[in-house]
Design a protein around this motif. Structure first.
Motif, PDB file in Angstrom:
ATOM      1  N   ASN A 226       0.809  -1.218   0.000  1.00 56.21           N
ATOM      2  CA  ASN A 226       0.000   0.000   0.000  1.00 56.21           C
ATOM      3  C   ASN A 226       0.844   1.271   0.000  1.00 56.21           C
ATOM      4  OD1 ASN A 226      -3.103  -0.639   0.443  1.00 56.21           O
ATOM      5  ND2 ASN A 226      -1.948  -2.155   1.626  1.00 56.21           N
ATOM      6  N   ALA A 227       2.118   1.138   0.346  1.00 56.19           N
ATOM      7  CA  ALA A 227       3.001   2.299   0.357  1.00 56.19           C
ATOM      8  C   ALA A 227       3.771   2.446  -0.957  1.00 56.19           C
ATOM      9  CB  ALA A 227       3.991   2.185   1.516  1.00 56.19           C
ATOM     10  N   LEU A 228       3.581   1.535  -1.900  1.00 57.54           N
ATOM     11  CA  LEU A 228       4.395   1.527  -3.104  1.00 57.54           C
ATOM     12  C   LEU A 228       4.066   2.633  -4.095  1.00 57.54           C
ATOM     13  CD1 LEU A 228       4.926  -2.202  -4.132  1.00 57.54           C
ATOM     14  CD2 LEU A 228       6.625  -0.542  -3.378  1.00 57.54           C
ATOM     15  N   LEU A 229       2.832   3.105  -4.102  1.00 60.08           N
ATOM     16  CA  LEU A 229       2.425   4.046  -5.148  1.00 60.08           C
ATOM     17  C   LEU A 229       3.266   5.332  -5.150  1.00 60.08           C
ATOM     18  CD1 LEU A 229       0.397   4.036  -7.436  1.00 60.08           C
ATOM     19  CD2 LEU A 229      -1.184   5.294  -5.980  1.00 60.08           C
ATOM     20  N   PRO A 230       3.359   6.052  -4.039  1.00 55.50           N
ATOM     21  CA  PRO A 230       4.225   7.245  -4.060  1.00 55.50           C
ATOM     22  C   PRO A 230       5.692   6.907  -4.263  1.00 55.50           C
ATOM     23  CG  PRO A 230       3.445   6.804  -1.838  1.00 55.50           C
ATOM     24  CD  PRO A 230       2.676   5.914  -2.733  1.00 55.50           C
ATOM     25  N   VAL A 231       6.122   5.720  -3.807  1.00 54.73           N
ATOM     26  CA  VAL A 231       7.514   5.315  -4.009  1.00 54.73           C
ATOM     27  C   VAL A 231       7.802   5.126  -5.490  1.00 54.73           C
ATOM     28  CG1 VAL A 231       9.205   3.497  -3.552  1.00 54.73           C
ATOM     29  CG2 VAL A 231       7.685   4.260  -1.724  1.00 54.73           C
ATOM     30  N   ILE A 232       6.873   4.501  -6.204  1.00 55.88           N
ATOM     31  CA  ILE A 232       7.056   4.293  -7.642  1.00 55.88           C
ATOM     32  C   ILE A 232       7.041   5.628  -8.378  1.00 55.88           C
ATOM     33  CG2 ILE A 232       5.909   3.367  -9.696  1.00 55.88           C
ATOM     34  CD1 ILE A 232       5.194   0.940  -8.093  1.00 55.88           C
ATOM     35  N   THR A 233       6.228   6.567  -7.904  1.00 55.91           N
ATOM     36  CA  THR A 233       6.226   7.905  -8.506  1.00 55.91           C
ATOM     37  C   THR A 233       7.612   8.531  -8.432  1.00 55.91           C
ATOM     38  OG1 THR A 233       3.917   8.209  -7.841  1.00 55.91           O
ATOM     39  CG2 THR A 233       5.160  10.174  -8.427  1.00 55.91           C
ATOM     40  N   VAL A 234       8.199   8.511  -7.246  1.00 53.17           N
ATOM     41  CA  VAL A 234       9.532   9.085  -7.068  1.00 53.17           C
ATOM     42  C   VAL A 234      10.561   8.311  -7.877  1.00 53.17           C
ATOM     43  CG1 VAL A 234      11.352   9.514  -5.372  1.00 53.17           C
ATOM     44  CG2 VAL A 234       8.976  10.016  -4.806  1.00 53.17           C
ATOM     45  N   LEU A 235      10.445   6.982  -7.882  1.00 55.89           N
ATOM     46  CA  LEU A 235      11.403   6.163  -8.612  1.00 55.89           C
ATOM     47  C   LEU A 235      11.349   6.450 -10.104  1.00 55.89           C
ATOM     48  CD1 LEU A 235      13.512   3.935  -8.434  1.00 55.89           C
ATOM     49  CD2 LEU A 235      11.669   2.260  -8.669  1.00 55.89           C
ATOM     50  N   GLY A 236      10.134   6.596 -10.644  1.00 53.18           N
ATOM     51  CA  GLY A 236      10.000   6.902 -12.062  1.00 53.18           C
ATOM     52  C   GLY A 236      10.591   8.251 -12.423  1.00 53.18           C
ATOM     53  N   LEU A 237      10.340   9.250 -11.576  1.00 46.74           N
ATOM     54  CA  LEU A 237      10.907  10.574 -11.833  1.00 46.74           C
ATOM     55  C   LEU A 237      12.421  10.562 -11.716  1.00 46.74           C
ATOM     56  CD1 LEU A 237       8.340  12.800  -9.892  1.00 46.74           C
ATOM     57  CD2 LEU A 237       8.560  12.566 -12.367  1.00 46.74           C
ATOM     58  N   GLN A 238      12.941   9.801 -10.757  1.00 47.72           N
ATOM     59  CA  GLN A 238      14.380   9.785 -10.530  1.00 47.72           C
ATOM     60  C   GLN A 238      15.127   8.971 -11.574  1.00 47.72           C
ATOM     61  OE1 GLN A 238      16.201  11.508  -8.246  1.00 47.72           O
ATOM     62  NE2 GLN A 238      14.290  12.548  -7.745  1.00 47.72           N
ATOM     63  N   LEU A 239      14.437   8.054 -12.260  1.00 47.10           N
ATOM     64  CA  LEU A 239      15.110   7.281 -13.303  1.00 47.10           C
ATOM     65  C   LEU A 239      15.583   8.191 -14.430  1.00 47.10           C
ATOM     66  CD1 LEU A 239      13.089   3.952 -13.644  1.00 47.10           C
ATOM     67  CD2 LEU A 239      15.430   4.262 -12.873  1.00 47.10           C
ATOM     68  N   GLY A 240      14.782   9.212 -14.741  1.00 41.91           N
ATOM     69  CA  GLY A 240      15.237  10.182 -15.726  1.00 41.91           C
ATOM     70  C   GLY A 240      16.465  10.920 -15.244  1.00 41.91           C
ATOM     71  N   THR A 241      16.474  11.268 -13.960  1.00 41.46           N
ATOM     72  CA  THR A 241      17.654  11.901 -13.381  1.00 41.46           C
ATOM     73  C   THR A 241      18.842  10.957 -13.398  1.00 41.46           C
ATOM     74  OG1 THR A 241      16.168  13.132 -11.917  1.00 41.46           O
ATOM     75  CG2 THR A 241      18.493  13.130 -11.346  1.00 41.46           C
ATOM     76  N   LEU A 242      18.566   9.662 -13.251  1.00 44.82           N
ATOM     77  CA  LEU A 242      19.629   8.660 -13.298  1.00 44.82           C
ATOM     78  C   LEU A 242      20.336   8.685 -14.644  1.00 44.82           C
ATOM     79  CD1 LEU A 242      20.581   6.336 -11.324  1.00 44.82           C
ATOM     80  CD2 LEU A 242      19.262   4.804 -12.782  1.00 44.82           C
ATOM     81  N   LEU A 243      19.559   8.777 -15.720  1.00 45.44           N
ATOM     82  CA  LEU A 243      20.151   8.834 -17.059  1.00 45.44           C
ATOM     83  C   LEU A 243      20.934  10.127 -17.262  1.00 45.44           C
ATOM     84  CD1 LEU A 243      17.170   7.427 -19.147  1.00 45.44           C
ATOM     85  CD2 LEU A 243      19.299   6.263 -18.588  1.00 45.44           C
ATOM     86  N   ALA A 244      20.391  11.234 -16.753  1.00 47.75           N
ATOM     87  CA  ALA A 244      21.110  12.498 -16.880  1.00 47.75           C
ATOM     88  C   ALA A 244      22.391  12.495 -16.059  1.00 47.75           C
ATOM     89  CB  ALA A 244      20.214  13.658 -16.449  1.00 47.75           C
TER      90      ALA A 244
END
Length: 308
Positions: A226-244
């Motif tokens: 139940n706590a995964l939804l906001p975590v996945i949001t942050v993870l998805g946004l940070q993956l772009g930062t990971l590539l940069a």
């Protein structure tokens, strides 16, 4: 669901087109001439004009943009001005190294951030919690261009355990992956802690404890899903930062990936190659965020029902 997917694909296409046009204009308007880089200062004016005409750089900017967009529509990224090779071949050679680095950094992030965030939430206000938050603050504060050389000095130069740079030596992936994944792990562990703490205060968690479930069962079966939804949001946004961030990390460690290729292209004023690299990075960023939104439906049934 199909209509939602179509809408997101169209919005993605518009964003990517805007990035393509903006990068094309910026790279052509900033000071510097690839002809000067290719021929050197000793070249005559006639030689410069001849090469500029051969490369099509003497044509109006709108005509060059039209040709570039037409080539993209046909799947043709053009040819490198410096290396005189198809850009698709250059990207195909470098993409596997960048993917390897990004996946290793992501694995390090998940292995570190999820247990650390859970432990900090379960033992709130304890030494574990304060230590986890100190790690989070430290990881966010240290930039890659400082952390990378520091790890090289410690583990490569000082202890001699790992190679300084390159991709071929055993263990060459460890230091770049740590450098790239540390900041993401810091952000994600803090998000996991915050999200799990919020869920632990819900009534269904107290009901789970009342049914006799252990703390581990409550966390793994009820709290974490139940706590995964906001975590996945942050993870998805940070993956772009990971590539940069891979651009800086690859340069520091001499990693032969897309980031190093981008810097080489910028230094050589290789317009088509710079545009292709930025296009690929931006497209990856947009697609990752789109897939993150679509993944919500597989995690939260309420979102899936709402989309239908």
């Amino acid at each position: 669901m199909l209509a939602e997917l179509t809408r997101r694909l169209l919005s993605t296409a518009v964003v990517v087109l805007g990035v393509v046009v903006l990068v094309f204009l910026l790279i052509h308007l900033i000071p510097g001439d690839p002809v000067d880089v290719m021929l050197g200062e000793a070249a005559t004016a006639a030689d410069r004009e001849a090469l500029r005409h051969q490369l099509g750089l003497d044509r109006p900017l709108t005509a060059q943009l039209g040709d570039y967009l037409g080539g993209l529509a046909r799947g043709d990224l053009g040819q490198s001005l410096q290396q005189r090779r198809p850009i698709g071949e250059l990207l195909a050679e470098r993409i596997p190294a960048t993917l390897e680095l990004a996946l290793a950094a992501l694995a390090f992030t998940l292995v570190l951030a999820l247990p650390l965030g859970l432990l900090a939430a379960v033992r709130r206000n304890s030494g574990w919690d304060r230590g986890a938050m100190a790690f989070s603050l430290l990881g966010v504060s240290i930039p890659n261009f400082w952390l990378g050389p520091l790890l090289i000095l410690l583990f490569a130069v000082g202890l001699g355990w790992l190679p300084v740079s390159g991709r071929d030596a055993p263990g060459a992936l460890i230091l770049p992956a740590l450098t790239l994944g540390l900041s993401l792990a810091a952000v994600l562990s803090r998000m996991v802690r915050s999200s799990v703490l919020e869920v632990l205060g819900e009534d269904f968690i107290r009901s789970a404890y009342a049914r006799g479930l252990s703390t581990r069962q409550v966390l793994t079966r009820h709290a974490l899903p139940n706590a995964l939804l906001p975590v996945i949001t942050v993870l998805g946004l940070q993956l772009g930062t990971l590539l940069a961030g891979a651009v800086i990390t690859e340069v520091v460690f001499g990693w032969p990936g897309l980031g190093s290729l981008t810097i080489e292209a910028i230094q050589g004023r290789d317009y088509p190659l710079v545009q292709a690299c930025v296009l690929l990075i931006s497209l990856s960023y947009v697609l990752v965020n789109m897939l993150t939104d679509l993944l919500y439906a597989g995690i939260d049934p309420r979102i899936r029902l709402g989309a239908d």
